[in-house]
Design an enzyme around this catalytic site. Sequence first.
Site, mmCIF file in Angstrom:
data_model
loop_
_atom_site.group_PDB
_atom_site.id
_atom_site.type_symbol
_atom_site.label_atom_id
_atom_site.label_comp_id
_atom_site.label_asym_id
_atom_site.label_seq_id
_atom_site.Cartn_x
_atom_site.Cartn_y
_atom_site.Cartn_z
ATOM 1 C CE1 TYR D 144 -62.540 -15.196 30.629
ATOM 2 C CE2 TYR D 144 -60.370 -15.059 31.617
ATOM 3 C CZ TYR D 144 -61.313 -15.757 30.887
ATOM 4 O OH TYR D 144 -61.014 -17.008 30.413
ATOM 5 C CE LYS D 175 -62.672 -18.907 27.664
ATOM 6 N NZ LYS D 175 -61.390 -19.218 28.328
#
Lengths: 263, 263, 263, 263, 263
Positions: D144, D175
């Site tokens: 992130y 991810k």
Amino acid sequence: MDKEDVYGLLRKGKTMILAYDQGFEHGPSDFNEHNVNPKYIFDIALEGRYSALAVQAGVAEKYHKKYYRDIPLIIKLNAKTKFMDGDPVSLQHTSVAYARSLGAIGVGYTIYLGSKYEQKMFKEFGKIVEEAHEHGMAVVLWMYPRGLKVENEIANDVIAYGARIAMELGADIVKVKFNGDLEGMRWTVKSAAATRVVIAGGNKTDELSFLKTVEKALQAGITGIAVGRNVWQSDRPIDFSRALNEVIFDGVGAEEAFSRMRK
Amino acid sequence: MDKEDVYGLLRKGKTMILAYDQGFEHGPSDFNEHNVNPKYIFDIALEGRYSALAVQAGVAEKYHKKYYRDIPLIIKLNAKTKFMDGDPVSLQHTSVAYARSLGAIGVGYTIYLGSKYEQKMFKEFGKIVEEAHEHGMAVVLWMYPRGLKVENEIANDVIAYGARIAMELGADIVKVKFNGDLEGMRWTVKSAAATRVVIAGGNKTDELSFLKTVEKALQAGITGIAVGRNVWQSDRPIDFSRALNEVIFDGVGAEEAFSRMRK
Amino acid sequence: MDKEDVYGLLRKGKTMILAYDQGFEHGPSDFNEHNVNPKYIFDIALEGRYSALAVQAGVAEKYHKKYYRDIPLIIKLNAKTKFMDGDPVSLQHTSVAYARSLGAIGVGYTIYLGSKYEQKMFKEFGKIVEEAHEHGMAVVLWMYPRGLKVENEIANDVIAYGARIAMELGADIVKVKFNGDLEGMRWTVKSAAATRVVIAGGNKTDELSFLKTVEKALQAGITGIAVGRNVWQSDRPIDFSRALNEVIFDGVGAEEAFSRMRK
Amino acid sequence: MDKEDVYGLLRKGKTMILAYDQGFEHGPSDFNEHNVNPKYIFDIALEGRYSALAVQAGVAEKYHKKYYRDIPLIIKLNAKTKFMDGDPVSLQHTSVAYARSLGAIGVGYTIYLGSKYEQKMFKEFGKIVEEAHEHGMAVVLWMYPRGLKVENEIANDVIAYGARIAMELGADIVKVKFNGDLEGMRWTVKSAAATRVVIAGGNKTDELSFLKTVEKALQAGITGIAVGRNVWQSDRPIDFSRALNEVIFDGVGAEEAFSRMRK
Amino acid sequence: MDKEDVYGLLRKGKTMILAYDQGFEHGPSDFNEHNVNPKYIFDIALEGRYSALAVQAGVAEKYHKKYYRDIPLIIKLNAKTKFMDGDPVSLQHTSVAYARSLGAIGVGYTIYLGSKYEQKMFKEFGKIVEEAHEHGMAVVLWMYPRGLKVENEIANDVIAYGARIAMELGADIVKVKFNGDLEGMRWTVKSAAATRVVIAGGNKTDELSFLKTVEKALQAGITGIAVGRNVWQSDRPIDFSRALNEVIFDGVGAEEAFSRMRK
């Protein structure tokens, strides 16, 4: 812990510790030509029949190991200098294992209660208790409520709070200041529960006053004293130590013990 | 510790350490074409009959291990650069075990007394003492009272305080500055008790002055010197080292040792 | 350390390292469709006859382990991103043991000299040297004087200082910038003493200029180069690598090596 | 790593991870009476034929260990709460060894790229990769880019940078967010090289849109999805999961898979 | 974890924990002449049929070890003092191994949710869960959402959030406040899933009110209480404890249990 002897630190349920770490905490300005020499202090500890002598690892290593194996030793595991200001902190620089290898029967540690660093010291101290008790060593806590959050370090509730935390953390003996209030000290002793309370000697005062202070605090249930400058800055440290012995171990009155000294 | 030899660092109760960590602390600007080469220094250490040579691990590894196994070695375990300002701190980057594996007989460490980081350095140093003494290695403490809290790093009481802390922490030898005051240095030596005091060489000065300074400090009871630039920036480092040998180990006067040099 | 081969990183006393950690340090914006793929780089390393390829652990694990076990590998143990500003710091995220298990012959680490975090990096690097040398692995130090305290990272004295510290900390090879000044680089090489100096490639420049720069620096005594973008951003990386080979290992002049490339 | 199965996380080269750590990250406000119960989620994971279920250690311990040993498990090793503001950081609170003892086939970790704490997370993650791969466990990185230094976390270059760092650090699967730009995602997949890219599900959207997004991203070369709220906040999670299965593993178009759902 | 007994802390699926760490957290000002003495509390724990007594290591060591081995013990591993202000933090000072050696069946830990230090506490707690469960010890989490980021620590969503995190981190029992809202507590119990919820006693209130509060919370599905001052500050602690026993374990109504007390 067997309350009856606290790892050998008690005699008739009382104790008398000679402290000699002021060279680190305050500097050699506390000393004169005699007491600057650790041998002078070890001799006082021996002849003055102290329960134990509290020193830093370096002193233990260079003197106790070599010359004085008969003196019960408490090694202080932390220290700070007079240069530090702001919120006080003192971190462990000597391990329990090293203290043990140097022949100590106990270890000492200072916590500055109310400091913003108190969590660091609680953490170190918790581990010290665990390691010391695992090896049958006594743990003496110098509990100084001197953090910036503490308004009055000798208020009764502050002293009692420090003694309580000492017990909950597992100290065997906690050293606190005595502000002269008997009821306050009784509550401190109760708050400390199974942990023994000794009072700090502090700055040099006159001998009779000091003996009277000890006599009074004993009435509140303290276990004894941790004394330094009042003894080794005295010009008759052995005599004065023997008077302290009489007051603490034999229940002799302060006045009487003092008058015997003069002879 | 056997005071008689301090792990082999003493000869006739005295010591003379050659320091060569200035490349790290100050940068190669301290060097010329000759002394920038560690071999040049190792040769001085050998021929100048130094008690030990103090270097960083990289120098030990690349030179001592290979070419100079006969020179007693002290490995400095921390260092800082000239880029650092504010409160000084210098952390351990070399382990005692590694110093030992590189053949060192002792380890060195710098503490910046009065720095807000002094607790970090006390903590590292305490562990170093424990590990070194466990393996029979000497511990030399470079005690520099240079924290922002220290008003005058060469005030007598500051120097004596540093020497005292060195002893309480377990150093075998403490390196301090000599401000020229004989009484001050006597008190420092007493404050250091069983820990030996050596004086720092500092910036390059003229040879006779340096010899006289050493001669004077010896009267105060110091054990010797830790010298660097005054020797390896000299154009006759071996001759000067021998003069230092005479003053320190043989009690020859500074003037006489200096006059012998000229021949 | 055997200076003759520095753990296998030297050939004829020289070295040529291909660096491919720019994806971490700068982001994939340095890449095109070809060189974004590690396989493309491994092929250059192999065919370009590099002494070693320097990558992060993830690249080693996913490519070297599987496809390219014949390419000598240096694993970089730290990295930082282009997002960081202020005083730079880069901490070890890969252990020496892991680098070894991935087949590396050496490890790489970056120190940002003059950063307020330099002590953290010295501490990590000292331990890395100890662990790597214990297992016969080479240590390459990316020495970047980029802390806020450093006014000019390519001043001669700053480059030389970095090289000196690399040696004192135990690096086998130190990677520095070359500012074009021959005398400055000679002093850097002397300051590095037994530690080998390689120069950084830096941003992509034209091929002939780069070859001439390498030729010049070799005259100052450097051991070789650590090059990345100048090679893998080239449209003929193998040819250019071979020209570099000739200049570095065979003493061919830059102009001649360049003219051979064109054929 | 065998790219063909990535420690068992792939089926036909694709993967579909069900994420259920939102109770920690956002609070139970994400939940309703059904999905607040971990059993409800485990049932979806099983019947929805997910490649793995990602949960915190507490959920694994209290549910997986006891009732659902057949569901492949990824244990998230860090987390943060919605209370944190400023530069984000999330530290490891569960060890790889513990994840393994709870039956996990892989571990998950979140890095907040661009945070001033990114070095701390790189350091922890590097060690996690080493420990996980040593025991044949997959490593999934939630990347992130949400540090204060990051202007736009879904800019193409930022997403690609995150994917690249994931690969260089040794993640098996990373991810990332998909901003809808096909070319951007192609470059991210290339930047990730041997590391597989999965896209985050994010907030609940309508089912057809979500299926179309997945279909599109698959064209860019992603390996699959890590989905949470879009599935377990659905009122027909099993049907929707099966539609996702068809799009990801069987190459069925989004529209077709959606129309089959309705039946 | 076997939900049926939670490491022996449940009886008929319910629990009743007596807490006695207020001497550390608030100081002995919470105490009177009776309850300042740990023996007084141990007697209440025994006669009041508590599931466990929660104390600090020092109390366990000096009392439980010696006099009360039959009382199930939970040792609190952290604590803070009333001196701390700003964002709260409380670090582990007692190891799980030590708690175990002192005879504890479980350990307790406080997390201050919303504090800027919450990551530190998550990290310590994660490790504690791992170590405790490895040795079959229960883990009780004192979940206090008291960080500066928390606007209202007794808002329903905040209490439920805390309970959820406790479960995801692996706590067996979480202690939360009950704000009196039945629906809110039902959601908290659901959010906690397999982790059992107990409510805090808090400040001393009148006995009937307290019994009614417990009765109400039980309807929401809580597992029991962790009570301190309401019991040991009572002038009839054993009678009140028995009333609590009836309400919690036997489903007797608050009014009835209270009226029986009077007799």
